[in-house]
Scaffold this motif. Structure first.
Motif, PDB file in Angstrom:
ATOM      1  N   LEU A  40       0.836  -1.206   0.000  1.00 56.32           N
ATOM      2  CA  LEU A  40       0.000   0.000   0.000  1.00 56.32           C
ATOM      3  C   LEU A  40       0.871   1.256   0.000  1.00 56.32           C
TER       4      LEU A  40
ATOM      5  N   HIS B  93       3.819   1.443  -1.249  1.00 54.96           N
ATOM      6  CA  HIS B  93       4.342   1.512  -2.617  1.00 54.96           C
ATOM      7  C   HIS B  93       3.264   2.025  -3.566  1.00 54.96           C
ATOM      8  N   SER B  94       2.059   1.540  -3.426  1.00 52.66           N
ATOM      9  CA  SER B  94       0.958   2.001  -4.272  1.00 52.66           C
ATOM     10  C   SER B  94       0.750   3.507  -4.122  1.00 52.66           C
TER      11      SER B  94
ATOM     12  N   GLY C  65       0.069   8.273   6.269  1.00 51.04           N
ATOM     13  CA  GLY C  65      -1.008   9.259   6.146  1.00 51.04           C
ATOM     14  C   GLY C  65      -1.866   8.987   4.926  1.00 51.04           C
ATOM     15  N   ALA C  66      -1.232   8.629   3.845  1.00 54.46           N
ATOM     16  CA  ALA C  66      -1.969   8.364   2.600  1.00 54.46           C
ATOM     17  C   ALA C  66      -2.799   7.088   2.673  1.00 54.46           C
ATOM     18  N   LEU C  67      -2.535   6.268   3.686  1.00 53.31           N
ATOM     19  CA  LEU C  67      -3.218   4.976   3.823  1.00 53.31           C
ATOM     20  C   LEU C  67      -4.126   4.927   5.031  1.00 53.31           C
ATOM     21  N   GLU C  68      -4.231   6.052   5.727  1.00 51.89           N
ATOM     22  CA  GLU C  68      -4.882   6.015   7.030  1.00 51.89           C
ATOM     23  C   GLU C  68      -6.335   5.557   6.975  1.00 51.89           C
ATOM     24  N   ASN C  69      -6.948   5.716   5.797  1.00 50.34           N
ATOM     25  CA  ASN C  69      -8.328   5.268   5.621  1.00 50.34           C
ATOM     26  C   ASN C  69      -8.476   3.768   5.515  1.00 50.34           C
ATOM     27  N   THR C  70      -7.390   3.048   5.216  1.00 46.98           N
ATOM     28  CA  THR C  70      -7.551   1.614   4.936  1.00 46.98           C
ATOM     29  C   THR C  70      -7.770   0.790   6.202  1.00 46.98           C
TER      30      THR C  70
END
Lengths: 427, 427, 427
Positions: free
Chosen positions: B47, B49-50, B77-82
């Motif tokens: 994630l 990396h994505s 931070g960019a993944l915090e929703n997952t």
């Protein structure tokens, strides 16, 4: 309590100024001039036809706009349950002071007249933009659009490429390309260079995306010049080509577009899954359907070959949503993009929105676009999406994960606006 | 009221002692030693990396664990929703006394150090097992695993067979098999007998399942010795084989496994639908995706041929869930097994859990497995599933069908624990 | 509040008198005579078998009905979670004064005896119809059914055509056709005319639909007489035919049926997606499954060729629902029809019902049919559907769109009853 939470989040989302990243707006005539522009949207004509109104009555040559609306209204009762009619009513209420529960044969004329009056105001377009909180609107431009005579910072050009990829076998397309580029295509190299000059023209005029819609069985692959050359020569001679050769030419054109997207740093919007003209006796734009038997695995070679190109992807089949979620979760260059056409109803949006928010990096999701032909539709369509988004943010994030409301709203803001700016590089 | 009901049911489910029927735990190093073991889980690396972190930064040779965590944190931070990041936070809160809302560049070091301190405690593994209510944990063992040096009543061996079925064309696999069995494969009969000795070895050491993951287009069928023999001879000579021959060999190996599952009364876990290495530039274990165009009808011959073998089945595509429900409803030997990988997010689990509970005999459902690589993940993953299960039990059974809470909890207990004991024959 | 709203809407829907547009009722023996008729429904036998009851025990020749029920009851505990068992309990409660929470080895005999007593009452059939609010019931008649000896205004004939399309290669089918029509088939023209006389017979006797179930790979197309003639001659000679020829003959027969549906103004019910005899060792009627890899695009030529024929369509795979919604939204002659078999559980019905109500003209939806074999099942099956429909009407229409309750109920009425009258032309 959950309802009030949803309402508070919705209130915050409604205050956002929007950029609509995909529409079919004609910038020279963006807003409607009569209610016939609104009700001529294919959703109403095709649904009315589906409910029994003959195409000949809807598309009678020379039909007066008011008479056309009157005819469609006779079928609105049969469609009153559809979300599309709820958009129409919201437009009538928000823009034309309508306060009824339905548009009927008894009341439509007053609405028609009131709409015509409002639409005749010289600043109608500005009123609609303002009331809809719309700051910028992406277009869908034919490849030979001169892109002149409108404000490209408000109406952002987008290079639509279906004709180049799927209709270059038609003389008309080749003539349009020659006229647009001033150069004639005689072989693979000159085809490529003609496409290059389109990118030059579009990006000079502020284009922020290249876009295409694709049939469910399309599988892009790299085609060498030497492989396409004989097909191209045959096409240029005006020969009929078989489906295998036509596919070779399509793949060559498509791959060339991707190469120029890389060169010009343009996102390449892929709208995957439509079969054109399935119901040939249908009304204008009401003939297309789909075959759900498609997979993003068909794009494997493309996604690997162009790591530097961003691919915002829309899928027509709702059953493709999980693949889209998963491919966006794994491939850095795959972005989830809106809720397209037959997937653009609340029952599907809610599931799709929820799964995307749960598993795709928040920076890689373009929440919604209106796909509208007339400006008045942004308001009810974004309205529908925002209500669903607010509900998901309230339930899945604030209630289930204990997020603060502020943080949930911030996620919604990114989904609705921030990512559009970042992904399409809007200053 | 419905919320309180759900909470009461959840409380009961949380008190259950669990057997985790599918993991990738290394029994010699079951728990983590630093936060890098936690955040090195492919969900976080892929994630991150994505979301833009280069693979080279994540997988730099010789990278210090702490530095690795620091790099991944920049993308959290960019993944915090997952939902995957929600597992991470739950681990940090439950195990490492973390009380923040997010792991950030400002606070991660303290968490890293606190985790290292806790993990250094000699009984850390026991602490994790206890806090997670874990009694037994199934492994995924290579076919040549000696199965020594660990407690096989805690860490239950499972014979993983992907290599035998799909990579026997590789010399390395054949050498490993020879080494493991002490016998060399020279024809179909000796291949079969080598496989048999693996079953002997595994079942002697307490194995409770045979398992394999399968690509979406695999369709098992019985292959006669005479049909596989020429292919096998060609492979043994080291020839390259075409895809048709490779499929013949795969089917032969697979069918032989099913025969030994029958002979040794071992359930055969089928994990259906993964395409390997779709994104080859991806991070370790972050390269696989799927093609949803698969069907359980491909397993028709298998299910009919082995009525005495139990097949716990996981499907990767959420669109395969209804087939799984229906096949488990009809075939006595088909069991629904957990929520796998790209289907393991709440939006999909809820739908799948609901449909299974409504239509598959309650005794034929393995509710959940963690699929974890490190012990710390059982807690948040089972936690996620239990919350969904509690909600479905409350709404669909207590509220909609008028069941007592006790009865609903009993159903949940069977789903989470009882069926694992019965299906995998745990005493 | 939302719960009370749902209950009020449900109350209104429950007062509706129903027409059941698809069942397998035998009009000469419509109601049950013992509980074995109820529990002999394939849902119970196949689920009990799936849970471990050997087929031989269920289908022992000469088995006493009471003994059969006793055997199935031993497995009911393992199935108590299924919606199918909830139907059984609702039947026992509503018809046989049962007040327990489960049918067990301890209490079933009393229920059996009480049921036998009630069913022995001379007006039992009338009691069931009345209590279930059933006014008319569609049948599924073999093409050679004489249609005599029952009230065709209560039990409405429907011409079922699977045998003609898929089993004309069997001598038995050809003999049945000859006997039914009194004419022998010697070529394409006489085959067509034999089919025509079936339509004549059925419509004279009040038939209101032609119906067929279709495998997932069937793709209807027009076959010229000249193309089918050699195949037909080969079949009439008793030769074995290959699958290509068999498909040609099937398509010819199917297309001919559609032509007669046009001529006789009969809706043509298509039930799409079943694979027969997938589990051949299964119990009677418990052997069929499906392959979700199908698409309505296979019916493109048919829908275009017969604009004057109404096609009420049921899909077996829930993943086909969005296609059905979209095709019904575009094609005037496509109707959404009920929730079929493996899609007939609340988790799927709710999603499918919601999307249909949001996007298909309200006049083009047949909400539900029971598919029952015995009259007693209409009550719990329609009950299940009504509860879901009431919930969707309350949430999506009254709460989300601000509809009045009256208007929502009116939509439900059309969905449950009005459209059945209009589409199947019931006076």
């Amino acid at each position: 309590m959950s309802d009030q939470l949803t309402q508070r989040i919705l209130g915050e989302l409604e205050s956002l100024v929007l950029i609509d990243p995909h529409t079919h707006i004609n910038p020279h005539s963006a807003a409607s001039t009569t209610l016939a522009d609104i009700m001529g949207y294919h959703y109403y004509t095709e649904l009315a036809h589906s409910a029994g109104l003959p195409r000949e009555q809807i598309e009678e040559p020379g039909l007066d706009p008011k008479e056309k609306v009157g005819r469609i209204v006779t079928k609105l009762g049969a469609l009153e349950n559809t979300v599309q009619v709820s958009w129409l009513l919201e437009i009538c209420r928000e823009f034309f002071d309508f306060d009824g529960v339905a548009l009927t044969e008894d009341n439509w004329e007053a609405v028609y007249d009131r709409a015509a009056e409002k639409m005749a105001q010289p600043d109608w377009e500005q009123q609609v933009l303002k009331k809809s909180n719309l700051e910028k609107v992406f277009l869908t431009n034919d490849f030979d659009d001169p892109l002149t005579g409108f404000d490209t910072s408000l109406y952002i050009p987008c290079l639509r490429t279906d004709d180049l990829v799927f209709h270059f076998t038609k003389a008309e397309t080749r003539e349009r390309l020659q006229k647009a580029t001033g150069a004639s295509v005689s072989d693979a190299a000159s085809f490529r260079s003609a496409i290059g000059s389109l990118f030059e023209h579009f990006t000079k005029n502020g284009a922020r995306a290249c876009a295409i819609s694709l049939p469910p069985d399309f599988s892009p692959r790299k085609i060498e010049n030497s492989a396409v050359e004989p097909v191209l020569q045959s096409v240029l001679r005006g020969d009929e080509v078989n489906t295998v050769d036509a596919d070779t030419l399509s793949c060559f054109a498509f791959w060339t577009l991707a190469e120029f997207c890389a060169e010009y740093s343009l996102p390449f919007d892929l709208m995957i899954g439509v079969n054109r003209r399935v119901y040939e006796a249908g009304v204008f734009q009401g003939q297309d359907l789909f075959d759900k038997r498609t997979s993003l695995i068909l794009y494997r070679e493309l996604f690997n070959a162009f790591p530097q190109v961003t691919f915002p992807i829309s899928v027509l089949a709702q059953t493709s949503n999980q693949e889209l979620v998963s491919y966006a979760w794994i491939f850095p260059n795959v972005i989830t993009n809106g809720h397209w056409w037959y997937s653009n109803i609340p029952a599907f949006i809610e599931q799709d929105c929820r799964s995307r928010l749960q598993a795709v990096p928040k920076t890689k999701q373009v929440g919604y676009y209106s796909d509208m032909y007339k400006l008045e539709f942004a308001l009810p369509k974004f309205g529908m999406y925002r209500r669903i988004l607010a509900k998901v943010l309230a339930q899945d994030f604030v209630i289930d994960l204990g997020w603060s409301e502020e943080r949930a709203v911030e996620l919604g803001r990114l989904n609705l606006r921030g990512n559009v700016e970042d992904i399409f590089k809007i200053d």
